[in-house]
Design a protein around this motif. Structure first.
Motif, PDB file in Angstrom:
ATOM      1  N   ILE A 171      42.162  78.711  -4.759  1.00 50.73           N
ATOM      2  CA  ILE A 171      42.286  77.422  -4.080  1.00 50.73           C
ATOM      3  C   ILE A 171      43.193  76.513  -4.910  1.00 50.73           C
ATOM      4  CG2 ILE A 171      41.053  75.376  -3.273  1.00 50.73           C
ATOM      5  CD1 ILE A 171      38.563  77.143  -3.023  1.00 50.73           C
ATOM      6  N   VAL A 172      44.369  76.248  -4.364  1.00 49.47           N
ATOM      7  CA  VAL A 172      45.257  75.259  -5.001  1.00 49.47           C
ATOM      8  C   VAL A 172      45.754  74.329  -3.894  1.00 49.47           C
ATOM      9  CG1 VAL A 172      47.349  74.845  -6.312  1.00 49.47           C
ATOM     10  CG2 VAL A 172      46.023  76.916  -6.728  1.00 49.47           C
ATOM     11  N   VAL A 173      45.388  73.072  -3.975  1.00 52.27           N
ATOM     12  CA  VAL A 173      45.815  72.124  -2.948  1.00 52.27           C
ATOM     13  C   VAL A 173      46.534  70.960  -3.615  1.00 52.27           C
ATOM     14  CG1 VAL A 173      45.069  70.567  -1.130  1.00 52.27           C
ATOM     15  CG2 VAL A 173      43.922  72.751  -1.429  1.00 52.27           C
ATOM     16  N   LEU A 174      47.766  70.739  -3.178  1.00 50.11           N
ATOM     17  CA  LEU A 174      48.534  69.607  -3.694  1.00 50.11           C
ATOM     18  C   LEU A 174      48.388  68.453  -2.720  1.00 50.11           C
ATOM     19  CD1 LEU A 174      51.715  71.733  -4.244  1.00 50.11           C
ATOM     20  CD2 LEU A 174      50.240  70.932  -6.060  1.00 50.11           C
ATOM     21  N   GLY A 175      47.976  67.322  -3.224  1.00 52.63           N
ATOM     22  CA  GLY A 175      47.789  66.210  -2.302  1.00 52.63           C
ATOM     23  C   GLY A 175      48.047  64.878  -2.953  1.00 52.63           C
ATOM     24  N   PRO A 176      47.963  63.828  -2.149  1.00 50.66           N
ATOM     25  CA  PRO A 176      48.271  62.486  -2.652  1.00 50.66           C
ATOM     26  C   PRO A 176      47.148  61.940  -3.539  1.00 50.66           C
ATOM     27  CG  PRO A 176      47.662  62.400  -0.347  1.00 50.66           C
ATOM     28  CD  PRO A 176      47.695  63.836  -0.710  1.00 50.66           C
ATOM     29  N   PRO A 177      47.474  60.975  -4.376  1.00 50.89           N
ATOM     30  CA  PRO A 177      46.475  60.345  -5.248  1.00 50.89           C
ATOM     31  C   PRO A 177      45.592  59.374  -4.468  1.00 50.89           C
ATOM     32  CG  PRO A 177      48.591  59.289  -5.529  1.00 50.89           C
ATOM     33  CD  PRO A 177      48.809  60.421  -4.582  1.00 50.89           C
ATOM     34  N   PRO A 178      44.520  58.904  -5.077  1.00 51.73           N
ATOM     35  CA  PRO A 178      43.549  58.061  -4.363  1.00 51.73           C
ATOM     36  C   PRO A 178      44.133  56.758  -3.828  1.00 51.73           C
ATOM     37  CG  PRO A 178      42.663  58.744  -6.482  1.00 51.73           C
ATOM     38  CD  PRO A 178      44.081  59.165  -6.459  1.00 51.73           C
ATOM     39  N   THR A 179      45.259  56.304  -4.394  1.00 51.35           N
ATOM     40  CA  THR A 179      45.826  55.042  -3.920  1.00 51.35           C
ATOM     41  C   THR A 179      46.498  55.177  -2.558  1.00 51.35           C
ATOM     42  OG1 THR A 179      47.759  55.659  -5.194  1.00 51.35           O
ATOM     43  CG2 THR A 179      46.284  54.049  -6.172  1.00 51.35           C
ATOM     44  N   SER A 180      46.611  56.406  -2.090  1.00 49.32           N
ATOM     45  CA  SER A 180      47.400  56.627  -0.886  1.00 49.32           C
ATOM     46  C   SER A 180      46.553  56.501   0.373  1.00 49.32           C
ATOM     47  CB  SER A 180      48.011  58.027  -0.967  1.00 49.32           C
ATOM     48  OG  SER A 180      48.278  58.515   0.308  1.00 49.32           O
ATOM     49  N   GLY A 181      47.163  55.928   1.397  1.00 47.14           N
ATOM     50  CA  GLY A 181      46.488  55.838   2.680  1.00 47.14           C
ATOM     51  C   GLY A 181      46.283  57.209   3.294  1.00 47.14           C
ATOM     52  N   THR A 182      47.218  58.119   3.012  1.00 47.39           N
ATOM     53  CA  THR A 182      47.086  59.478   3.542  1.00 47.39           C
ATOM     54  C   THR A 182      45.821  60.133   2.990  1.00 47.39           C
ATOM     55  OG1 THR A 182      49.482  59.570   3.457  1.00 47.39           O
ATOM     56  CG2 THR A 182      48.336  61.634   3.826  1.00 47.39           C
ATOM     57  N   ARG A 183      45.565  59.896   1.710  1.00 48.08           N
ATOM     58  CA  ARG A 183      44.365  60.461   1.096  1.00 48.08           C
ATOM     59  C   ARG A 183      43.123  59.869   1.755  1.00 48.08           C
ATOM     60  NH1 ARG A 183      43.213  61.968  -4.500  1.00 48.08           N
ATOM     61  NH2 ARG A 183      40.985  61.775  -4.823  1.00 48.08           N
ATOM     62  N   ASP A 184      43.116  58.541   1.958  1.00 49.18           N
ATOM     63  CA  ASP A 184      41.976  57.899   2.622  1.00 49.18           C
ATOM     64  C   ASP A 184      41.697  58.554   3.954  1.00 49.18           C
ATOM     65  OD1 ASP A 184      41.802  56.169   0.552  1.00 49.18           O
ATOM     66  OD2 ASP A 184      42.715  54.454   1.602  1.00 49.18           O
ATOM     67  N   ALA A 185      42.774  58.690   4.728  1.00 49.95           N
ATOM     68  CA  ALA A 185      42.603  59.231   6.070  1.00 49.95           C
ATOM     69  C   ALA A 185      42.161  60.685   5.992  1.00 49.95           C
ATOM     70  CB  ALA A 185      43.909  59.120   6.838  1.00 49.95           C
ATOM     71  N   PHE A 186      42.680  61.401   5.030  1.00 56.19           N
ATOM     72  CA  PHE A 186      42.336  62.818   4.909  1.00 56.19           C
ATOM     73  C   PHE A 186      40.846  62.980   4.622  1.00 56.19           C
ATOM     74  CE2 PHE A 186      41.747  66.609   2.250  1.00 56.19           C
ATOM     75  CZ  PHE A 186      42.187  67.585   3.123  1.00 56.19           C
ATOM     76  N   VAL A 187      40.341  62.223   3.626  1.00 57.96           N
ATOM     77  CA  VAL A 187      38.919  62.386   3.321  1.00 57.96           C
ATOM     78  C   VAL A 187      38.067  61.916   4.488  1.00 57.96           C
ATOM     79  CG1 VAL A 187      39.097  62.340   0.816  1.00 57.96           C
ATOM     80  CG2 VAL A 187      38.857  60.205   2.055  1.00 57.96           C
ATOM     81  N   GLU A 188      38.508  60.866   5.149  1.00 57.19           N
ATOM     82  CA  GLU A 188      37.720  60.338   6.250  1.00 57.19           C
ATOM     83  C   GLU A 188      37.658  61.312   7.417  1.00 57.19           C
ATOM     84  OE1 GLU A 188      38.689  56.276   8.021  1.00 57.19           O
ATOM     85  OE2 GLU A 188      38.177  55.930   5.900  1.00 57.19           O
ATOM     86  N   LEU A 189      38.796  61.897   7.737  1.00 58.94           N
ATOM     87  CA  LEU A 189      38.863  62.710   8.951  1.00 58.94           C
ATOM     88  C   LEU A 189      38.503  64.166   8.683  1.00 58.94           C
ATOM     89  CD1 LEU A 189      42.171  61.152  10.228  1.00 58.94           C
ATOM     90  CD2 LEU A 189      39.923  60.857  11.266  1.00 58.94           C
ATOM     91  N   ALA A 190      39.055  64.741   7.631  1.00 55.37           N
ATOM     92  CA  ALA A 190      38.832  66.164   7.411  1.00 55.37           C
ATOM     93  C   ALA A 190      37.567  66.405   6.611  1.00 55.37           C
ATOM     94  CB  ALA A 190      40.034  66.759   6.682  1.00 55.37           C
ATOM     95  N   MET A 191      37.431  65.738   5.484  1.00 58.37           N
ATOM     96  CA  MET A 191      36.295  66.004   4.610  1.00 58.37           C
ATOM     97  C   MET A 191      34.992  65.528   5.248  1.00 58.37           C
ATOM     98  SD  MET A 191      37.552  67.085   1.456  1.00 58.37           S
ATOM     99  CE  MET A 191      36.547  66.339   0.194  1.00 58.37           C
ATOM    100  N   GLU A 192      35.004  64.305   5.789  1.00 53.54           N
ATOM    101  CA  GLU A 192      33.781  63.801   6.430  1.00 53.54           C
ATOM    102  C   GLU A 192      33.391  64.691   7.589  1.00 53.54           C
ATOM    103  OE1 GLU A 192      33.265  59.807   7.828  1.00 53.54           O
ATOM    104  OE2 GLU A 192      33.839  58.973   5.871  1.00 53.54           O
ATOM    105  N   GLY A 193      34.417  65.076   8.339  1.00 51.19           N
ATOM    106  CA  GLY A 193      34.156  65.949   9.482  1.00 51.19           C
ATOM    107  C   GLY A 193      33.481  67.234   9.034  1.00 51.19           C
ATOM    108  N   GLY A 194      33.944  67.752   7.881  1.00 47.89           N
ATOM    109  CA  GLY A 194      33.353  68.982   7.375  1.00 47.89           C
ATOM    110  C   GLY A 194      31.952  68.751   6.855  1.00 47.89           C
ATOM    111  N   ALA A 195      31.751  67.621   6.179  1.00 44.64           N
ATOM    112  CA  ALA A 195      30.442  67.350   5.591  1.00 44.64           C
ATOM    113  C   ALA A 195      29.376  67.201   6.667  1.00 44.64           C
ATOM    114  CB  ALA A 195      30.525  66.080   4.744  1.00 44.64           C
TER     115      ALA A 195
END
Lengths: 347, 286, 435
Positions: A171-195
């Motif tokens: 597992i190697v995932v390159l992604g934006p840092p926490p300051t990024s809106g893309t990261r916010d949206a990613f955790v909200e939509l993908a990670m929350e959805g998974g959780a």
């Protein structure tokens, strides 16, 4: 000679400051701040607007959604920006700050959608992920694999550990840092959805749930690659096993090098995101300061340009840049709201 | 006074040394005072921080005389010289006590400004230090800042007379626009002397002006000093006893911050009154 | 060896058991080896750094040199009086004219989708080009003009070989049909690569084929002008005062320590300071070169002060003594003699500081100069950006064609730097007293 130099310096300083004061008393261009996700779209509109309307081209700063709203809500007057872009909706707290600082009329314009994609190099096969897989692969603490109802530090090393159907790759995932809106949206939509797929995690209290779903592992499997999405694309080319997280427009522009992963069985295509089938997509907005309309020239014309069909429509130039348009109905509603300058109400 | 008179038999004589003032005696002996003094120094102490570099020096410098200051390294002769035109002012830790008068005016009193003072008391340094400018500008600089010249022709005149007095005119008159630093060492030092006399000072201080020069250049400078004596009062610090004996009328011998002995050059070198002076001029140390 | 034994004085022979010359000779080889080694380290270091530099240049130039050319398409535009009637020539349907011209070239392309693709071959800038032509020469309305207009960035990339043809259709930005059209245009001689004037004459754009760096260059010029005009005199005056006039006491020590500290402060801090002081307190405009220059002045000042003090310290005391000995006042000594001698060193320090300022983006972020700005700034208060920011913004743009633009912008920045340094060398040569 020396005297001349001194006088020259004094003159330049004087001219500089007086012209500064003049410029301050009458800004004749629109000042836009805000989200880096909306930036590529807003800049296209601004450029088009500057070239066709006869007004000066607006200046657009990419400050991030939060930073933009903070500047925007700081007050009314030429030193404050007229418009802020956001890759999420304005928060109640931000709205309240705005009201306190005298920014009363805020016009909200939703401009379309952006898909967040997980992509890998074309050299390997496309990944078929679910949001549950994404959560399990990237969360810092995951439900105990043995089935007990508790969280353990993420033990998964390969995608196959996460889901036997997935390839046996690290597992190697390159992604934006926490300051990024893309990261916010990613955790909200993908990670929350998974959780939410785990019942007892879903039933945790709100704070605990957020902490679980929003915290990304820090053991090296998730690599913070900075805000530069082009860099992530380049790294993906070098490492066929890695996945990258970024906005749809970058996938769109680099379709010869990288491919989007399926999420919950849906590939991140223009049509799938527009139809709302692709789960990791978010709406994009901009907010206009009502008090500035009329005092700063061109704001209403800019609104008109942005909400015109030739810009944000199905075949508009924004869709060429990767913006996913809203359905016709929604577009009509927001266009008329924007043109009539209907202020936003939040309770 | 008595001591110098008793030392009649000459310095080199071993038997005469009994007649000399003992080494431990640190009061100045000899002719400290002259009839027509240009500068008078009374009980001058100089401190560097807590350290006393010059100890209670009392000395007159007469008009149109060349006074040489000799002594071993570190004896304070240069420090004393630099007090005479307040060059030590810019050394933060340096402090001068006692009084130094030029024509009766105490140069350390609050009313005296160093700028006119230095116009009256010029200085030539150990190492030739012409400005990195042309020969002409080197000479013209002093008169210009003091306002001694108003027109180009006046300046030209001052430059020419100064260079002539310094005996450099014939050598450089065709290349006045060339850099002063391009001259040879001896020429540079003469340029520095010309620069000093261009301001038309009354006293010229010379701090080992020949120490960086070869014997030929040295003798040219020494001849020059001799000529300049007619117009100026000159105080010269030198390491070379021969030079002192050649150019000066009076000689002062310094030892570890004390002025040991003053007298006519002739007397100091032939009949020193003090054991230390005798040791030095006979080469027993220094 | 034997004759040196003979020459050895008898008195020395008694003293040491070994003669100096033997000891020296025994260690000589080792000493030379060490010397040689040291020289090899030095040469290796230089070669290594040259290699990295070459690598950098080769990489940037190989990526960026294509940006100096631009693919253009020749279209025949009929300046239709029907379209161009009415008072306002500004708002006429120029894109329509362009589309019509392209459609005339490919009469058999039908269908809405295909036509859209076809229109995409020519840049949206073509319409503005026609507008400018018509505005300048209204008398040509009604005629048909031949125009070379910029091609779309995708076409440009294809022509420059940055886009592979041999991959499956869905992986290309251009599909098979578009490729066929482009090939046809090329056969007809309607495509050509010309020098990219746009790059050097206009401001930023979101369309790579219309983007230029003139805006950023002018922004950099204005910003650096402010920086230079403020930081050089202030820095030199500070250095002169501290070095020549200030009394030595705890206060001046404190000032000195703080100046040295400031030189090491991360530049973003100066940006925050600028935001707080110049924008929020003094109310100067955002994104203006004036404020950028002020912030960079703060950043550059310590560098200039430190370099200037070093230059002043390096002036030999003999020159100071010479001036004082003649009766120059302290100020005359400084201005007439010390300052001219220290000036070359001060200039070097200033140029280093300015070069640093030229490459800085972080402090400008806070004062709004990291922004998308299209119009070329015309003064110190117009919104503008600077070269390194432009590089950053282009590097962050999704369009493939910005990759070469980024490298081109880096080249321009380097050229800017070299010009500045050359100017510094020239000035130093002029001021330097070579005697």
């Amino acid at each position: 000679m020396k005297k001349l130099v001194v006088i020259g310096i004094a003159l330049i300083a004087l001219v500089g400051f007086t012209s500064a004061l003049q410029a301050q008393s009458a800004r004749d261009y629109i000042s836009i701040v805000g989200s880096s996700t909306v930036y590529p779209f807003a800049t296209v509109v601004a450029e088009q607007f500057g070239k066709t309307s006869g007004f000066k081209t607006p200046t657009i700063e990419s400050t991030g959604s939060g930073g933009g709203l903070k500047l925007f809500c700081a007050g009314v007057g030429v030193e404050h920006p007229d418009i802020t872009n956001a890759s999420r909706r304005i928060k109640k707290s931000e709205f309240d700050t705005c009201q306190q600082n005298g920014v009363k009329d805020i016009i909200e314009v939703k401009i379309g959608y952006d898909g967040i994609v997980m992509a890998n190099s074309k050299k390997s096969a496309p990944m078929k992920l679910t949001r549950k897989d994404i959560f399990m692969a990237l969360a810092k603490d995951v439900p105990d694999p043995s089935g007990a109802e508790k969280l353990v530090p993420n033990p998964y090393k390969t995608w196959k550990d996460v889901n036997p159907d997935l390839p046996d790759k690290k597992i190697v995932v390159l992604g934006p840092p926490p300051t990024s809106g893309t990261r916010d949206a990613f955790v909200e939509l993908a990670m929350e959805g998974g959780a939410k797929k785990f019942d007892y995690v879903k039933n945790l209290d709100k704070k605990m749930f957020k902490a679980t779903a929003h915290t990304i592992r820090e053991d090296g499997a998730y690599v913070e690659a900075g805000e530069n999405d082009n860099l992530i694309v380049q790294k993906l080319e070098k490492d066929p096993d890695a996945l990258g997280i970024f906005g749809f427009s970058f996938l769109d522009q680099n379709a010869d090098k990288i491919q989007g992963s399926f999420v919950d069985g849906v590939a991140p295509t223009f049509d799938a995101i527009a139809a709302g089938d692709y789960p990791v997509s978010r709406p994009l907005y901009f907010y206009v300061k009502g008090a500035h309309v009329g005092s700063i020239p061109g704001i209403d014309a800019y609104l008109k340009e942005f909400t015109a069909e030739k810009a944000w429509g199905e075949d508009g130039y924004l869709s060429d840049k990767g913006l996913i348009p809203m359905p016709d109905e929604e577009r009509k509603k927001f266009a008329s709201d924007a043109r009539s300058l209907n202020p936003l109400m939040l309770q | 006074m008595e001591a110098s008179q008793t030392a009649v038999n000459g310095a080199a004589s071993a038997t005469a040394s009994q007649l000399l003032v003992d080494r431990s005696h640190r009061e100045t002996i000899g002719q400290q005072f002259v009839e027509n003094p240009r500068m008078t120094c009374r009980n001058v102490d100089v401190y560097y921080g807590d350290k006393r570099a010059i100890n209670n020096v009392t000395l007159d410098i007469g008009s149109n005389e060349v006074i040489a200051m000799i002594g071993p390294s570190g004896c304070g002769k240069s420090t004393f010289l630099r007090c005479l035109n307040r060059m030590n002012d810019y050394i933060d830790i340096c402090r001068v006590e006692g009084e130094i008068r030029l024509d009766g005016q105490n140069i350390y009193s609050g009313e005296v400004d160093v700028v006119p003072l230095r116009a009256m008391i010029g200085m030539v340094f150990q190492k030739p230090n012409p400005f990195p400018k042309s020969i002409y500008d080197n000479i013209a600089y002093g008169p210009k800042i003091h306002g001694l010249v108003a027109t180009k022709s006046e300046t030209d005149e001052v430059v020419e007379t100064s260079l002539k007095k310094a005996g450099l005119w014939e050598e450089v008159k065709d290349r006045l626009d060339q850099p002063g630093t391009g001259l040879s060492g001896g020429q540079q030092q003469r340029l520095c002397i010309a620069r000093t006399i261009a301001v038309n000072p009354e006293v010229i201080l010379m701090d080992e002006p020949c120490s960086a020069l070869d014997p030929i250049a040295t003798s040219v400078i020494e001849d020059l000093i001799d000529e300049l004596r007619e117009q100026y009062t000159i105080a010269i610090v030198t390491h070379s006893m021969q030079q002192a004996s050649r150019v000066s009328q009076r000689t002062a011998y310094f030892h570890l911050g004390d002025l040991i002995e003053v007298g006519t050059t002739d007397q100091i070198f032939t009949r020193p009154g003090h054991q230390l002076t005798e040791d030095y001029i006979t080469g027993r140390f220094g | 060896m034997s004759d040196s034994t003979i020459n050895a004085p008898a008195s020395l022979a008694a003293m040491p058991s070994k003669r100096t010359i033997d000891v020296v000779n025994a260690g000589l080889a080792k000493r030379y080896r060490a010397e040689k080694r040291f020289r090899i380290y030095g040469v290796t270091a230089i070669i290594l750094s040259l290699c990295f530099l070459t690598l950098l240049f080769v990489d940037i130039i190989s990526k960026g040199y294509t940006a100096f050319w631009q693919t253009k398409v020749r279209i025949d535009v009929h300046l239709d009086p029907e379209v161009l009637q009415g008072e306002n020539l500004q708002t006429a349907d120029y894109p329509g004219l362009v589309k019509k011209s392209i459609r005339n070239l490919f009469p058999d392309v039908q269908g809405r989708k295909d036509r859209r693709l076809l229109n995409g071959i020519v840049s949206s800038g073509a319409a503005f080009q026609i507008r400018d032509l018509v505005t300048a020469n209204p008398d040509r309305i009604g005629s048909t003009v031949q125009l070379w207009v910029p091609a779309d960035d995708d076409v440009d990339m294809l022509m420059k070989g940055h886009m592979p043809r041999d991959v499956p259709e869905d992986e290309r930005r251009l599909n098979d049909k578009q490729l066929a059209w482009i090939d046809q245009l090329q056969r007809e001689g309607r495509l050509q690569k010309t020098f990219n004037r746009i790059l050097f004459t206009v401001g930023d754009s979101r369309e790579p084929e219309l983007a230029g760096i003139m805006g950023a260059v002018m922004g950099s010029v204005y910003t650096l002008l402010i920086t230079l005009v403020l930081s050089f005199p202030i820095g030199v005056a500070t250095a002169v005062y501290l070095e020549e006039f200030a009394p030595k006491n705890p206060w001046t020590d404190l000032v000195e320590v703080n100046i040295n500290n400031l030189a090491a402060v991360p530049s973003i801090v100066f940006g925050l300071l600028g935001l707080a002081v110049f924008l929020n307190f003094f109310g100067l405009p955002r994104s203006a070169p004036l404020v950028g220059g002020l912030v960079l002045t703060l950043m550059t000042l310590p560098t200039i002060i430190i370099a200037s003090r070093a230059a002043l310290k390096a002036v030999p005391p003999s020159v100071r003594e010479a001036a004082l000995g003649i009766g120059a006042s302290k100020t005359q000594m400084v201005t007439h003699h010390v300052l001219p001698l220290a000036l070359p060193g001060m200039l070097t320090g200033t140029i280093i500081g300015m070069a640093q300022a030229l490459g800085e983006t972080a402090p400008l972020l806070m004062i709004g100069m990291v922004a998308f700005i299209v119009d070329i700034p015309g003064g110190f208060t117009d919104p503008s950006t600077v070269l390194p920011v432009q590089i950053y913004l282009w590097a962050d743009s999704p369009e493939r064609a910005f990759v070469e633009k980024t490298s081109a912008a880096i080249m321009v920045l380097l050229a800017f730097l070299m010009t500045m340094n050359a100017l510094a060398v020239f000035l130093r040569k002029r001021f330097e007293r070579r005697w």
